[in-house]
Design an enzyme around this catalytic site. Structure first.
Site, short mmCIF file in Angstrom:
data_model
loop_
_atom_site.label_atom_id
_atom_site.label_comp_id
_atom_site.label_asym_id
_atom_site.label_seq_id
_atom_site.Cartn_x
_atom_site.Cartn_y
_atom_site.Cartn_z
NE ARG A 117 -2.90 0.34 3.32
CZ ARG A 117 -2.41 0.84 4.47
NH1 ARG A 117 -2.11 2.12 4.56
NH2 ARG A 117 -2.25 0.06 5.53
CE1 TYR A 168 -14.99 8.22 -16.87
CE2 TYR A 168 -14.79 8.33 -14.49
CZ TYR A 168 -15.01 7.61 -15.63
OH TYR A 168 -15.24 6.26 -15.55
CG ASP A 210 -8.60 13.09 -16.25
OD1 ASP A 210 -7.87 12.45 -17.03
OD2 ASP A 210 -9.63 12.62 -15.72
CE LYS A 214 -11.26 4.60 -18.76
NZ LYS A 214 -11.63 5.91 -18.27
C1 LIG Z 1 -12.06 6.47 -17.15
C2 LIG Z 1 -11.74 7.85 -16.76
C3 LIG Z 1 -11.52 8.19 -15.42
C4 LIG Z 1 -11.67 7.19 -14.31
O1 LIG Z 1 -10.72 6.17 -14.40
P1 LIG Z 1 -10.92 4.70 -13.76
O2 LIG Z 1 -9.63 4.06 -14.08
O3 LIG Z 1 -12.11 4.10 -14.42
O4 LIG Z 1 -11.14 4.93 -12.30
C5 LIG Z 1 -11.19 9.48 -15.12
N1 LIG Z 1 -11.08 10.42 -16.08
C6 LIG Z 1 -11.29 10.14 -17.37
C7 LIG Z 1 -11.17 11.22 -18.39
C8 LIG Z 1 -11.63 8.84 -17.76
O5 LIG Z 1 -11.85 8.58 -19.05
#
Ligand SMILES: *Cc1c(COP(=O)(O)O)cnc(C)c1O
Length: 398
Positions: A60, A113, A185, A210
């Protein structure tokens, strides 16, 4: 890295930036599938237990494989260091909760998101912090929303659903002047298409689920920033506990090895398809930062090297025609997420039908005939053929 020669290209760095951390003979990184790590003596245990971000004390707190993946991600984003989390939301919520306290104010975008938006709408107010949501394409509106107690500006670009952009350099500059921390992000772009830190943004967060992972198999998040901020965020991280499993860290490392070639091909495929979709009579509107018709194309050219995997477009004929179109596709899989090897498609209004009514969807800019298409590595001619066939079926059925 050898300081005597210029940095390697990203294509090379995804393969070699973690080499200095390898201490075993195997060419491929071993999976450190261990929750806890052994100390050889009392002095070493004291160091492991008390040094912030020790990579081999307790998973962790850190893990040798996390450290290798983080070295690559920090290199790609151009930040001093990176921290890994169990998901993109783990990265975002840990960062925000580490940097914002009761009485603080956040400026965020009207489009984020979904779960990020909830953090600002529902979670922060429960703890005495507030957020003002601003149209992200309007830098003046962002400036005007800043208050004396604004601690953080949250950015996300390109953003769902219409791939609207935020001018990162402009917002970072105005935040710097006022001592406000900026977080971006960078999931939709990836560090190969956009480097927010080079434009002045303090913290870059990712859903590594992603493009970075790239195979729709793992869930992971990343936080790229200075060592000072990383230590602060890490202290919140060990409390919130969004831990990346060593197996998923290994899959992420494996995915990163091909990141540069994947992104290059995905950019090319997506641009070719976006251009082609614009010429199709059954398509109403195509949103893609790489298109000259994107309202912020000049900004896209300034701050992005490529448009990324996601194209949004509207199918003529409304909700039913759009449902038929998605159902008729053979190649893109009908599934959420983005940035992986295979193309995915989502009928956006169908996805939100359970949580939003028609008026809310309209306000969020989601018309009933909207689809989000994440372009993969299939041959673009095959994708065009499949899309053409499915588009033709929306017409015959009308
Ligand atoms: C998918 C996504 C998230 C969240 O990510 P997880 O790995 O599903 O928790 C945050 N921001 C964007 C732009 C995303 O496409």
């Amino acid at each position: 890295m050898n300081p005597d020669h210029p940095p390697w290209h990203a294509d090379t760095r995804v393969l070699h930036d973690d080499a200095a951390l390898a201490d075993e003979a195997s060419v491929v990184a071993p999976i450190h599938y261990s929750a806890t790590f052994r100390a050889r003596d009392a002095a070493e245990f004291a160091d492991m237990a008390n040094r912030a971000r020790h990579p081999a004390f307790y998973t962790r707190y850190g893990n040798p494989l996390h450290e290798r993946v983080a070295a690559i991600l920090a290199g790609l984003e151009g930040t001093e260091t990176a921290l890994l989390t169990g998901s993109g939301m783990g990265a975002i919520s840990t960062t925000v909760l580490a940097l914002v306290s009761a009485g603080d104010h956040v400026v965020a975008q009207t489009r984020h998101y979904m779960s990020t938006a909830k953090l600002f709408d529902e979670v922060l107010p429960r703890f005495g912090a507030s957020a003002t949501l601003v149209e992200q394409s309007d830098v003046d509106a962002i400036r005007a929303a800043i208050r004396p107690n604004t601690r953080l500006i949250m950015l996300e670009t390109p953003a769902n659903p219409t791939l609207v952009l935020t001018d990162l350099a402009a917002v970072a500059a105005l935040a710097r002047e006022r001592g406000i921390t900026t977080v971006c992000d960078n999931t939709f772009a990836s560090p190969l298409n956009q480097q927010p830190h080079a434009l002045g943004v303090d913290v870059v967060v990712h859903s590594a689920t992603k493009i970075l992972g790239g195979h729709h198999d793992l869930t992971a998040g990343a936080i790229c920033c200075s060592k000072e901020l990383a230590e602060k965020i890490w202290r919140m991280h060990i409390t919130l506990g969004s831990v990346l499993s060593p197996m998923d860290a290994w899959l992420l490392l494996r995915g990163l090895r091909t990141l540069a070639v994947r992104v290059e091909r995905i950019n090319a495929n997506a641009l070719a398809l976006a251009r082609w979709l614009e010429t199709q009579p059954q398509v109403e509107r195509v949103h893609y930062p790489g298109l000259e018709s994107h309202p912020q194309h000049a900004l896209a050219k300034r701050q992005m090297k490529g448009g990324g995997p996601v194209i949004a477009f509207a199918v003529k004929g409304g909700y039913e025609a759009t449902s038929r179109f998605v159902a008729a596709l053979e190649l893109p899989t009908h599934a959420v997420s983005l940035g992986g090897v295979e193309s995915l498609i989502v009928h956006t209004a169908a996805m939100w039908a359970g949580t939003m009514n028609e008026a809310q969807m309209k306000a969020a800019g989601i018309p009933p005939n909207f689809v989000r298409f994440s372009v993969g590595l299939e041959h673009p001619d095959d994708l065009k053929r499949d899309l053409a066939n499915a588009l033709a079926q929306t017409e015959t059925a009308r």
